[in-house]
Design an enzyme around this catalytic site. Sequence first.
Site, PDB file in Angstrom:
ATOM      1  N   ARG A  51       8.439  -8.521 -11.659  1.00  0.00           N
ATOM      2  CA  ARG A  51       9.637  -8.802 -10.853  1.00  0.00           C
ATOM      3  C   ARG A  51      10.658  -9.588 -11.666  1.00  0.00           C
ATOM      4  O   ARG A  51      11.868  -9.334 -11.588  1.00  0.00           O
ATOM      5  CB  ARG A  51       9.247  -9.551  -9.580  1.00  0.00           C
ATOM      6  CG  ARG A  51       8.637  -8.658  -8.516  1.00  0.00           C
ATOM      7  CD  ARG A  51       8.485  -9.363  -7.183  1.00  0.00           C
ATOM      8  NE  ARG A  51       7.368 -10.282  -7.152  1.00  0.00           N
ATOM      9  CZ  ARG A  51       6.151  -9.986  -6.708  1.00  0.00           C
ATOM     10  NH1 ARG A  51       5.900  -8.759  -6.259  1.00  0.00           N
ATOM     11  NH2 ARG A  51       5.195 -10.882  -6.703  1.00  0.00           N
TER      12      ARG A  51
ATOM     13  N   ASP B 183      10.604   1.018   2.605  1.00  0.00           N
ATOM     14  CA  ASP B 183       9.197   0.904   2.968  1.00  0.00           C
ATOM     15  C   ASP B 183       8.998   1.510   4.352  1.00  0.00           C
ATOM     16  O   ASP B 183       9.952   1.654   5.122  1.00  0.00           O
ATOM     17  CB  ASP B 183       8.746  -0.560   2.961  1.00  0.00           C
ATOM     18  CG  ASP B 183       7.243  -0.715   2.786  1.00  0.00           C
ATOM     19  OD1 ASP B 183       6.794  -0.845   1.622  1.00  0.00           O
ATOM     20  OD2 ASP B 183       6.522  -0.699   3.790  1.00  0.00           O
ATOM     21  N   SER B 184       7.748   1.859   4.680  1.00  0.00           N
ATOM     22  CA  SER B 184       7.445   2.452   5.981  1.00  0.00           C
ATOM     23  C   SER B 184       6.990   1.410   7.002  1.00  0.00           C
ATOM     24  O   SER B 184       6.788   1.742   8.173  1.00  0.00           O
ATOM     25  CB  SER B 184       6.357   3.520   5.840  1.00  0.00           C
ATOM     26  OG  SER B 184       5.164   2.955   5.335  1.00  0.00           O
TER      27      SER B 184
ATOM     28  N   ALA C 218       8.350   6.961   1.822  1.00  0.00           N
ATOM     29  CA  ALA C 218       8.884   6.855   0.467  1.00  0.00           C
ATOM     30  C   ALA C 218       9.136   8.216  -0.167  1.00  0.00           C
ATOM     31  O   ALA C 218      10.229   8.488  -0.673  1.00  0.00           O
ATOM     32  CB  ALA C 218       7.942   6.030  -0.404  1.00  0.00           C
TER      33      ALA C 218
ATOM     34  N   ASP D  87       6.435   0.937  -6.763  1.00  0.00           N
ATOM     35  CA  ASP D  87       5.166   0.203  -6.814  1.00  0.00           C
ATOM     36  C   ASP D  87       4.352   0.593  -5.577  1.00  0.00           C
ATOM     37  O   ASP D  87       4.269  -0.161  -4.607  1.00  0.00           O
ATOM     38  CB  ASP D  87       5.452  -1.301  -6.828  1.00  0.00           C
ATOM     39  CG  ASP D  87       4.186  -2.134  -6.942  1.00  0.00           C
ATOM     40  OD1 ASP D  87       3.147  -1.587  -7.359  1.00  0.00           O
ATOM     41  OD2 ASP D  87       4.230  -3.334  -6.611  1.00  0.00           O
TER      42      ASP D  87
ATOM     43  N   CYS E 112      -1.693   0.351  -8.964  1.00  0.00           N
ATOM     44  CA  CYS E 112      -2.708  -0.689  -8.765  1.00  0.00           C
ATOM     45  C   CYS E 112      -4.096  -0.064  -8.613  1.00  0.00           C
ATOM     46  O   CYS E 112      -5.022  -0.699  -8.114  1.00  0.00           O
ATOM     47  CB  CYS E 112      -2.371  -1.544  -7.546  1.00  0.00           C
ATOM     48  SG  CYS E 112      -2.242  -0.621  -6.000  1.00  0.00           S
TER      49      CYS E 112
END
Length: 394
Positions: free
Chosen positions: A212, A250-251, A278, A298, A338
């Site tokens: 970030r 975002d959802s 997304a 991300d 991730c």
Amino acid sequence: MNTRPTIRLKAREGRRARAGAPWIFSNEITIDAATRGLPQGAVVEVEGDDGRKFGAGYYNANSLIAVRLFEVVPGTAIDRNFFVERFRRALALREALFELPFYRLVHAEGDRMPGLAIDRYGDSCSVQITTAGMESFADLIAESLEAVVAPTNIVMRADAPVRELEGLSSYVRAAIGEVPARIAIEENGTRYFADIGGGQKTGWYFDQRDSRAFVAALAAGRSVLDVYCHSGGFALAAAGAGAREATGLDSSAPALALAEDAARANGLRNCRFVKADAMEELERLGSTHEQFDIVVCDPPPFVRSRKDLESGARAYRKLARLAAQITAPGGFLMLASCSHNIPLDRFRTECATGIARAGRRASIIHEAGAGPDHPVHPMLPETSYLKALTYAVE
């Protein structure tokens, strides 16, 4: 005197454990009547066929990883003193790294505490337990954490999906204090809000702290799109660093509400947040030829297990293609994973393929993993799960 049951390795097995790794796999151990009778998560001693003693760990007959070692000398008591000592060591490391008390305090095997993650949010801690062996110590973990850190609130976030594989139920409760409605976080000069009782995982993603900051350093005067923004991590950092405009996508409506509140708390008027799927929104933006100077993607893990590798790899390839299409010439694209089940070289390949299929050329200018509050076990590459690649896009 040690009265714990002993797990024995088969002849010539345990190669990784002999080299110092804390995992012993189910096909490496001798299964006898005594072993079959062990309860889920039982604390055991481990011994090689040659008599070598590996110390204590906990056993799970239903897991590919049959024993997770605590990395202690044989006979060590796994008691309050053990947890207090480990927590003190973890705290000392974080206090050497960070001025403010916002970080991952315990990172599972990286801190020699398998199955346990603890995030610290000032005077509150969020505890995530993912294994039956560590679940048996839940009350002791809270008691020891209170002794070392003295938080006002300790929230047990025992709701990770992986707990089902361990035969564990899910719950969220306060072991100490209460479950706060929200927590304020300060990171790299930006104020955020986290829901440590109902947000994803432990409530916040400290692992992307360094990335970030890197993206924020590029953001001045540029337009930024933060895809899978959760509660606004990259978008708010970029907006605070002088982005011309920053959009978070975002959802999750609750996560976006936290992001919007954080924007107001920071006095940022150059950012907005959009609720949408997304992939669908990236498709739409590409179809209308919209572009951004910086695009950050991300996503949640696309490869949750090894059997998901090929489908997950295709998803990363698609995401890279869609994101590259809407990155302006001369701009920057950051793609992250991730999923520890996709190796870094495979992730690079899928990202490069997706970018090429978008008809774009790009060069990697920065690679990052999780921050230093997520230490990697030197003999366990699986603990190095996060991959973040930043491209300069032509």
